[in-house]
Enzyme design. Structure first.
Site, PDB file in Angstrom:
ATOM      1  N   ARG A  55      12.113  -5.064   5.357  1.00 21.09           N
ATOM      2  CA  ARG A  55      11.865  -3.658   4.991  1.00 21.09           C
ATOM      3  C   ARG A  55      12.678  -2.683   5.851  1.00 21.09           C
ATOM      4  O   ARG A  55      12.822  -2.861   7.046  1.00 21.09           O
ATOM      5  CB  ARG A  55      10.376  -3.366   5.182  1.00 21.09           C
ATOM      6  CG  ARG A  55      10.025  -1.886   5.141  1.00 21.09           C
ATOM      7  CD  ARG A  55       8.561  -1.644   5.125  1.00 21.09           C
ATOM      8  NE  ARG A  55       7.870  -2.157   6.284  1.00 21.09           N
ATOM      9  CZ  ARG A  55       6.556  -2.121   6.433  1.00 21.09           C
ATOM     10  NH1 ARG A  55       5.802  -1.619   5.478  1.00 21.09           N
ATOM     11  NH2 ARG A  55       5.998  -2.597   7.519  1.00 21.09           N
ATOM     12  N   ARG A 111      -0.656  -8.616  13.276  1.00 26.97           N
ATOM     13  CA  ARG A 111      -1.254  -7.585  12.403  1.00 26.97           C
ATOM     14  C   ARG A 111      -2.083  -8.238  11.299  1.00 26.97           C
ATOM     15  O   ARG A 111      -3.145  -7.736  10.931  1.00 26.97           O
ATOM     16  CB  ARG A 111      -0.138  -6.705  11.805  1.00 26.97           C
ATOM     17  CG  ARG A 111       0.441  -5.722  12.819  1.00 26.97           C
ATOM     18  CD  ARG A 111       1.843  -5.237  12.469  1.00 26.97           C
ATOM     19  NE  ARG A 111       1.970  -4.609  11.183  1.00 26.97           N
ATOM     20  CZ  ARG A 111       3.136  -4.399  10.580  1.00 26.97           C
ATOM     21  NH1 ARG A 111       4.266  -4.776  11.143  1.00 26.97           N
ATOM     22  NH2 ARG A 111       3.164  -3.803   9.414  1.00 26.97           N
ATOM     23  N   ARG A 133      -9.936   0.616   8.521  1.00 22.90           N
ATOM     24  CA  ARG A 133      -9.540  -0.742   8.914  1.00 22.90           C
ATOM     25  C   ARG A 133     -10.639  -1.458   9.687  1.00 22.90           C
ATOM     26  O   ARG A 133     -10.440  -2.610  10.085  1.00 22.90           O
ATOM     27  CB  ARG A 133      -8.308  -0.668   9.821  1.00 22.90           C
ATOM     28  CG  ARG A 133      -6.987  -0.800   9.123  1.00 22.90           C
ATOM     29  CD  ARG A 133      -5.905  -0.563  10.160  1.00 22.90           C
ATOM     30  NE  ARG A 133      -4.722  -1.330   9.928  1.00 22.90           N
ATOM     31  CZ  ARG A 133      -3.634  -0.848   9.328  1.00 22.90           C
ATOM     32  NH1 ARG A 133      -3.624   0.373   8.858  1.00 22.90           N
ATOM     33  NH2 ARG A 133      -2.574  -1.607   9.199  1.00 22.90           N
ATOM     34  N   LYS A 135       0.839  -1.216   0.000  1.00 24.69           N
ATOM     35  CA  LYS A 135       0.000   0.000   0.000  1.00 24.69           C
ATOM     36  C   LYS A 135       0.867   1.257   0.000  1.00 24.69           C
ATOM     37  O   LYS A 135       0.658   2.174  -0.794  1.00 24.69           O
ATOM     38  CB  LYS A 135      -0.932   0.006   1.230  1.00 24.69           C
ATOM     39  CG  LYS A 135      -1.789  -1.232   1.370  1.00 24.69           C
ATOM     40  CD  LYS A 135      -2.698  -1.166   2.571  1.00 24.69           C
ATOM     41  CE  LYS A 135      -2.001  -1.165   3.902  1.00 24.69           C
ATOM     42  NZ  LYS A 135      -1.340  -2.438   4.269  1.00 24.69           N
ATOM     43  N   ARG A 137      11.061  -0.450  11.442  1.00 22.70           N
ATOM     44  CA  ARG A 137       9.937  -0.249  12.359  1.00 22.70           C
ATOM     45  C   ARG A 137       9.968  -1.280  13.486  1.00 22.70           C
ATOM     46  O   ARG A 137      10.245  -2.454  13.243  1.00 22.70           O
ATOM     47  CB  ARG A 137       8.621  -0.378  11.582  1.00 22.70           C
ATOM     48  CG  ARG A 137       8.303   0.876  10.798  1.00 22.70           C
ATOM     49  CD  ARG A 137       7.146   0.741   9.868  1.00 22.70           C
ATOM     50  NE  ARG A 137       6.010  -0.021  10.327  1.00 22.70           N
ATOM     51  CZ  ARG A 137       4.889  -0.196   9.621  1.00 22.70           C
ATOM     52  NH1 ARG A 137       4.782   0.376   8.427  1.00 22.70           N
ATOM     53  NH2 ARG A 137       3.896  -0.901  10.080  1.00 22.70           N
TER      54      ARG A 137
HETATM   55  P1  AP5 Z   1       4.890  -1.511   1.882  1.00 21.28           P
HETATM   56  O1  AP5 Z   1       4.555  -0.723   0.666  1.00 21.28           O
HETATM   57  O2  AP5 Z   1       5.541  -0.815   3.017  1.00 21.28           O
HETATM   58  O3  AP5 Z   1       3.590  -2.300   2.379  1.00 21.28           O
HETATM   59  P2  AP5 Z   1       2.310  -1.785   3.191  1.00 21.28           P
HETATM   60  O4  AP5 Z   1       1.124  -2.489   2.625  1.00 21.28           O
HETATM   61  O5  AP5 Z   1       2.273  -0.282   3.205  1.00 21.28           O
HETATM   62  O6  AP5 Z   1       2.666  -2.406   4.585  1.00 21.28           O
HETATM   63  P3  AP5 Z   1       2.590  -1.823   6.074  1.00 21.28           P
HETATM   64  O7  AP5 Z   1       3.344  -2.802   6.931  1.00 21.28           O
HETATM   65  O8  AP5 Z   1       3.026  -0.412   6.118  1.00 21.28           O
HETATM   66  O9  AP5 Z   1       1.085  -1.969   6.342  1.00 21.28           O
HETATM   67  P4  AP5 Z   1       0.378  -1.955   7.678  1.00 21.28           P
HETATM   68  O10 AP5 Z   1      -1.022  -1.843   7.195  1.00 21.28           O
HETATM   69  O11 AP5 Z   1       0.629  -3.085   8.595  1.00 21.28           O
HETATM   70  O12 AP5 Z   1       1.054  -0.741   8.446  1.00 21.28           O
HETATM   71  P5  AP5 Z   1       0.529   0.674   8.899  1.00 21.28           P
HETATM   72  O13 AP5 Z   1       1.662   1.587   8.954  1.00 21.28           O
HETATM   73  O14 AP5 Z   1      -0.684   1.055   8.106  1.00 21.28           O
HETATM   74  O15 AP5 Z   1       5.781  -2.746   1.409  1.00 21.28           O
HETATM   75  C1  AP5 Z   1       6.370  -3.650   2.345  1.00 21.28           C
HETATM   76  C2  AP5 Z   1       7.776  -4.074   1.838  1.00 21.28           C
HETATM   77  O16 AP5 Z   1       7.625  -4.806   0.630  1.00 21.28           O
HETATM   78  C3  AP5 Z   1       8.704  -2.912   1.494  1.00 21.28           C
HETATM   79  O17 AP5 Z   1      10.024  -3.263   1.855  1.00 21.28           O
HETATM   80  C4  AP5 Z   1       8.592  -2.756  -0.031  1.00 21.28           C
HETATM   81  O18 AP5 Z   1       9.796  -2.245  -0.596  1.00 21.28           O
HETATM   82  C5  AP5 Z   1       8.317  -4.176  -0.448  1.00 21.28           C
HETATM   83  N1  AP5 Z   1       7.417  -4.294  -1.597  1.00 21.28           N
HETATM   84  C6  AP5 Z   1       6.292  -3.543  -1.845  1.00 21.28           C
HETATM   85  N2  AP5 Z   1       5.686  -3.946  -2.976  1.00 21.28           N
HETATM   86  C7  AP5 Z   1       6.423  -4.997  -3.447  1.00 21.28           C
HETATM   87  C8  AP5 Z   1       6.308  -5.860  -4.576  1.00 21.28           C
HETATM   88  N3  AP5 Z   1       5.293  -5.739  -5.473  1.00 21.28           N
HETATM   89  N4  AP5 Z   1       7.234  -6.841  -4.727  1.00 21.28           N
HETATM   90  C9  AP5 Z   1       8.262  -6.986  -3.853  1.00 21.28           C
HETATM   91  N5  AP5 Z   1       8.448  -6.196  -2.761  1.00 21.28           N
HETATM   92  C10 AP5 Z   1       7.529  -5.214  -2.554  1.00 21.28           C
HETATM   93  O19 AP5 Z   1      -0.014   0.353  10.379  1.00 21.28           O
HETATM   94  C11 AP5 Z   1       0.892   0.053  11.436  1.00 21.28           C
HETATM   95  C12 AP5 Z   1       0.105  -0.013  12.746  1.00 21.28           C
HETATM   96  O20 AP5 Z   1      -0.501   1.276  13.028  1.00 21.28           O
HETATM   97  C13 AP5 Z   1      -1.074  -0.998  12.775  1.00 21.28           C
HETATM   98  O21 AP5 Z   1      -0.655  -2.300  13.100  1.00 21.28           O
HETATM   99  C14 AP5 Z   1      -1.974  -0.357  13.852  1.00 21.28           C
HETATM  100  O22 AP5 Z   1      -1.486  -0.640  15.143  1.00 21.28           O
HETATM  101  C15 AP5 Z   1      -1.800   1.140  13.596  1.00 21.28           C
HETATM  102  N6  AP5 Z   1      -2.792   1.668  12.644  1.00 21.28           N
HETATM  103  C16 AP5 Z   1      -2.521   2.227  11.430  1.00 21.28           C
HETATM  104  N7  AP5 Z   1      -3.658   2.612  10.819  1.00 21.28           N
HETATM  105  C17 AP5 Z   1      -4.678   2.266  11.665  1.00 21.28           C
HETATM  106  C18 AP5 Z   1      -6.100   2.369  11.567  1.00 21.28           C
HETATM  107  N8  AP5 Z   1      -6.694   2.892  10.485  1.00 21.28           N
HETATM  108  N9  AP5 Z   1      -6.831   1.913  12.614  1.00 21.28           N
HETATM  109  C19 AP5 Z   1      -6.249   1.394  13.708  1.00 21.28           C
HETATM  110  N10 AP5 Z   1      -4.896   1.251  13.862  1.00 21.28           N
HETATM  111  C20 AP5 Z   1      -4.126   1.686  12.836  1.00 21.28           C
END
Ligand code: AP5
Length: 214
Positions: A126, A171, A87, A13, A160
């Site tokens: 990552r 997660r 979410r 994402k 992270r």
């Molecule tokens: P990346 O693009 O970083 O993936 P992502 O889907 O953004 O993954 P996240 O881990 O950031 O998602 P998340 O939803 O768990 O985290 P968030 O910060 O929202 O890609 C990942 C890796 O793969 C990278 O190294 C990239 O280079 C590589 N990659 C990407 N595409 C690729 C491809 N096609 N092929 C190969 N490699 C690839 O949330 C974190 C925490 O915050 C949650 O657990 C929760 O506690 C809290 N939180 C956030 N939002 C909310 C909400 N709305 N409600 C409640 N709690 C929340």
């Protein structure tokens, strides 16, 4: 254009949202990034969110929806890519109201379909540039010169605290239990477009572009 990028942790994402911002006149609204900024700044929201995020659980609906409202107001009416929000069902309802209050509505919900086991490897490898936030991966996308950011030349990188296997599995369980159930609602509105998130970054990008340009 207002778009949700939906998919489990590591689905890509953030990678795709950053690319879309660079190529189109859109803003990325990532609740994860907003919460990490609040933690780094030591704000009351950050203090509440820190332990919850380290456990891989979800922060309260009220907190994240308030953050989205604030950032929508700061984004000068530009279209938004919602990354990691909504979410839960409550967040989906809140987003509908936040957009309606501003005379807007969702155009697409892009679901990144992925294989969860492969995602653990993606996430645990990552890291980001500590200076400009550019995203890297130990094997799939290392910097061109080891230890030097391709984008800004910085030599400082960070990982992270929630990017370890145990927390990633938690997660993913949260995604299956609380986030995946919002998809049928968007499907019933005809908004969902599926994209194979297991292709290369460029292949995923091309599939998303085809949807947005249709
Ligand atoms: P990346 O693009 O970083 O993936 P992502 O889907 O953004 O993954 P996240 O881990 O950031 O998602 P998340 O939803 O768990 O985290 P968030 O910060 O929202 O890609 C990942 C890796 O793969 C990278 O190294 C990239 O280079 C590589 N990659 C990407 N595409 C690729 C491809 N096609 N092929 C190969 N490699 C690839 O949330 C974190 C925490 O915050 C949650 O657990 C929760 O506690 C809290 N939180 C956030 N939002 C909310 C909400 N709305 N409600 C409640 N709690 C929340």
């Amino acid at each position: 254009m207002d778009i949700i990028l939906l998919g489990p942790p590591g689905a890509g994402k953030g990678t795709q949202a950053k690319r879309l911002v660079a190529e189109r006149d859109l803003v990325q609204l990532s609740t994860g990034d907003m919460l990490r900024a609040a933690i780094a700044a030591g704000t009351p929201v950050g203090l509440k969110a820190k332990a919850v995020m380290e456990r891989g659980e979800l922060v309260s609906d009220a907190i994240v929806s308030a953050l989205i409202g604030e950032h929508l107001d700061k984004s000068n009416g530009k279209g938004a890519i919602f990354d990691g929000y909504p979410r839960t069902g409550h967040q989906a309802e809140a987003l509908e109201l936040l957009l309606a209050d501003r005379g807007r509505k969702l155009d697409h919900v892009i679901e990144l379909k992925v294989d969860e086991d492969a995602l653990v490897e993606r996430i645990c490898g990552r890291f980001t540039c500590a200076q400009c936030g550019a995203l890297y991966h130990d094997t799939a996308h290392p910097p061109q010169v080891e230890g030097v950011c391709d984008e800004c030349g910085s030599t400082e990188f960070k990982r992270r605290p929630d990017d370890n296997e145990e927390t990633v599995r938690k997660r993913m369980a949260e995604y299956r239990a609380k986030t995946a159930p919002i998809l049928p609602v968007y499907e019933s509105q005809g908004l969902v477009r599926e994209v194979d998130g297991m292709g290369t970054v460029d292949e995923v990008a091309a599939a998303i572009d085809a949807i947005l340009d249709a």
